[in-house]
Structures are given as C-alpha cells and as structure tokens.
Design a protein around this motif. Sequence first.
Motif, short mmCIF file in Angstrom:
data_model
loop_
_atom_site.label_atom_id
_atom_site.label_comp_id
_atom_site.label_asym_id
_atom_site.label_seq_id
_atom_site.Cartn_x
_atom_site.Cartn_y
_atom_site.Cartn_z
N ASP A 272 -6.53 7.60 5.74
CA ASP A 272 -7.82 7.33 5.10
C ASP A 272 -8.60 6.27 5.87
N ASP A 273 -9.87 6.10 5.49
CA ASP A 273 -10.73 5.09 6.12
C ASP A 273 -11.06 3.98 5.12
N GLY A 274 -10.09 3.69 4.23
CA GLY A 274 -10.29 2.64 3.24
C GLY A 274 -10.24 1.25 3.84
N GLU A 275 -10.11 0.23 2.98
CA GLU A 275 -10.18 -1.16 3.42
C GLU A 275 -8.99 -1.61 4.25
N GLY A 276 -7.88 -0.90 4.12
CA GLY A 276 -6.71 -1.32 4.88
C GLY A 276 -6.03 -2.54 4.25
N MET A 277 -4.91 -2.95 4.83
CA MET A 277 -4.12 -4.07 4.29
C MET A 277 -3.65 -4.99 5.40
N SER A 278 -3.50 -6.27 5.07
CA SER A 278 -2.84 -7.21 5.98
C SER A 278 -1.34 -6.94 5.91
N GLU A 279 -0.58 -7.56 6.79
CA GLU A 279 0.87 -7.35 6.78
C GLU A 279 1.49 -7.81 5.45
N GLU A 280 1.01 -8.94 4.95
CA GLU A 280 1.53 -9.46 3.69
C GLU A 280 1.25 -8.48 2.55
N GLU A 281 0.03 -7.94 2.52
CA GLU A 281 -0.32 -6.98 1.47
C GLU A 281 0.45 -5.68 1.63
N LEU A 282 0.70 -5.29 2.88
CA LEU A 282 1.45 -4.07 3.13
C LEU A 282 2.88 -4.19 2.63
N VAL A 283 3.52 -5.28 2.93
CA VAL A 283 4.89 -5.50 2.47
C VAL A 283 4.94 -5.50 0.93
N ALA A 284 3.93 -6.11 0.30
CA ALA A 284 3.87 -6.11 -1.16
C ALA A 284 3.70 -4.69 -1.69
#
Length: 502
Positions: A73-85
């Motif tokens: 997708d072309d959404g907002e994406g995540m930082s590494e911390e948010e991705l792990v969460a």
Amino acid sequence: MLLQIHGMHKMGLARHADATPHAAALIEGLRDIGYSLETAISDIIDNSITAGAHRIHIVTETYSDEPYIAIIDDGEGMSEEELVAAMRPGSKNPLATRDKPDLGRFGLGLKSASFSQCRRLTVVSRRSGQTSAAIWDLDVVAERNKWEVELPGQYDLIPGIGKLSPKGTLVLWQKLDRLTGGYSHNAAKRAEVINQRIAETERHLRLVFHRFMEDSKPLHIFLNGRLLRPLDPFARKNPATISDPEEKLTLIRGDVKIQSFTIPHHKQTTDWEDLGGPEGHLKSQGFYLYRGKRLIVHGTWFGLCRQSELTKLSRVRIDIPNTMDADWKIDVKKSSAQLPPIVRDRLKKVIERILAGSKRTYSKRGQKLVDHERLPMWHRTQADGQIRYRPNTDHPAFADFAESLPPDFRRGFINCIALVGASLPIETLHADMAGTAEQIVPDRVDEDTLAQAVQATLSALLAAHKDIKEIKALMKDVDPFRSAWEDTERIIAATIETKEDK
C-alpha cells in the motif's frame, strides 16, 4: 505480630505464578481462528485503509518453487518501533477508543490473518525515507520458543519490495502451507489451486470494500496489475433500483443507520449474475452490515425471517460505527456479528414492511390469473389452505377448437387438457424456483399455434366490445402472447386487416 503473620500464612496468602504462554504453542493456535483467504486479505487491507492508503497492490507469484502473496500500500508507513509494536500479537486493546476511520478490532488482524495462510510473515514499512522490516517465521518460533521477531539488515531481496513507494507498507506471505491444497511437491497443481483461491477472493474484495472504491477520492485495489471494479450489492446506479428513505436509530454508543433497497429484476440489469454471486440471489438477500463503510456480514436475515423467493430482491444496508463493536459482538475476523436486542426490534419492523410490499407485488401479478377479462391460459384457485393451478378450458383457443369437434372427441379433448393440469410438475418447479427462478421461461410455440390462439382470443374480446388498444393491453400481460409479443402484434394486425377487407 509473629502470631498474626503465621495465622495469615495458614489462611493462605495470595501468590502469583508465571503463566506467560509458550510462544510456539500460542502462535500456532492463532492460525486456526477461522480465516479464509478472502477474509485474511481483507484484514490486511483494513490496516492499509486505516493508514490512509489510496492504492493497494495485491501481487501473487504462484508458479515458482517458493510461491508468495504480497499486499503493498501507499499509506503512512511505520517507524521501526511502530512496526515491532504492530507485529506484537494483541497490539491494541479492543476496549480502547479508536479513531473513526480505524478499521482495526483486537490488534490481532495482521498476525492472525497472515498466520492463517502462511508460516512466514514479512512486513516492510517505509516512512520519511526510512525503511524498516520485521519477520515472523513460525518454524523459527517453534525452534526457539521465544516471542522474538527478526529484524533483517538487508531488504533488497525481499519479494515485492520494488513496488513499495517512498511511503507505505508491504505485507509478504511466504511458506503458503495452507494454500497448496496438498500439492506441495507438484508446482503446476499447487499454482492451479492457489490461483483458483485468488480468483474467488476477487469478488469478495470488490464487495467488502465497494464503498471505499466508490468514494470521491476512491481507493484503488489492483490484483496483479488489474484494477478491481467495485461491486455495489444495491445496484444504486441502476434507475430501476427502489430505495427507501434512510432511518436512524440513536443509541448510547452511536447511531445505527438503516436503508432498504429493492434491486432490479434480472431483465432490468446487465449485472444480474455479478449481483447474485456464486450462491445466487436467493442467498444474497437480507441485511448487509457495514462497520465504518466496511462490509462485515451480508446475505442474512439474522434469523428474523426465512430467505425466500418472495424477498429475493430485498437488501437492507445497516451502518454502525466502530464504537459499537462490543454491542454487535464483532469477531476477530470481522466476518460475523450478532444483533443487539434493541436493534432486533427495529429490524423486525423493517422486515414486516418488506414482506408486505413483496406480497402486494406478487399478489398483483397473481391477480392476472384470476382476472377473467385477461383470458389467462391458467386459473389459480385457493381453498382449504391449498393453491391449485388448472388450465382455463374456457379460453377461446381451447373453447373454439372444442366447439369444432364432434361431441365424443370434444369430451376427450377437455379430458386431455385437464390431465395436463393435473400433471403439473410441482416438486421440480419448486426446486427450480428456489434456485434459479429467473431461468424459468415459458415454452415457445410455433407460428401456427400462436396464430390460432391470437385469432381465437381476438375474436372473443372483439365480441365483448373491447377496442383494439384495450385488447392489446390485456393480451400483452399473459403468455404465450407476452413472450412472443412482436409476432402477436403482427398476427393481430393481419387478422384485423383481413376482417376489414371482408
């Protein structure tokens, strides 16, 4: 003091023991919540929509030795911390208040949906030029028995990453053990099975997300590069669709909006098969429950009435906000719900209106079979709780021919007509009507048979002092004239011209 402490110990002080679930056991259990391929992909798309995506690409590779499915997708994406969460099972509390466009429910969707289809889940997310990736591999979890995701150092070889925009997220499913159909060592058969499942998923996506795809700033979903077309179950763009005014039921946790639709008859739409789907229109009638414009449940009356031919064209849209999840008991898969009692009472009234309207429509059609002015070929009688259909031996086509026969032959002819009526294949008609009623059509008659029926009926109606305009209106409503109307009009014109010449 010592005595007090000793006494408390004897009474049994509360203690605590570590009950952390075994990673290998619990994560395998998440695979069997009950997702299908279409509900699993839908759950991933929910996350994309919540992230503000406008374009979603579903890419499948089924013929290689390591088949995969990627959702990008072309959404907002995540930082590494948010991705792990996000990779943590139960990342959000279902009781927590969510933003209005948030389509999430338990914080389990990404994981449970993915694990239901594959043993290796890779998520790559990009935001502000930074790329992060995390991997759940169930084989590694089984070996290590630890709640640990892998954070790879290189991303170049991850399938599908080339399609990832400067911002957005890639969800990659590999080790598709649940999709092989048992053909894990037969690449051609395995690809055939996976492709068939993907094809079945396409219609589900077109239906579940059709309102997002119809927005002024529409969501575009591509399947292997092909843009999917929204499937509106209410056919609102068809001028023959009938819609009732929207009702609103205001409750403590939000508003429930209800609107009824009657979709067009099969002769009034070119999308009849698409609207009915693989199970047909009989199974597609009923309530369509949306949570934040996302379809949750469809094709059910929630046990309030039976699916029947009478209500086959009736569909009711119900809109609820995500604040009412607990009231409706929305499940993890977002594919089932239960009616709150207060809503059930309102929907009963909606169904009563629908049934009343359907009965009026069918009664009006049935009236043609008891209206003697229309000279129907069949009569419908109802008595002692039974409905019977018998040929109308007074119809001019029958009566005129019977009059031309000798008395003995005349009796035999009338008996033959009665025998046809008594041999009506009720059980077969009932089975056909319950399945594909729109495919049942009157038999065609040849020119000579039609001409005899037209001429006899025309003579009888002219003798009853009907004008030609009224005669045509009466005949056009009954078969066999209705289904062969062009030929009927031609025969009427020729018959009248012949009468005038005489």
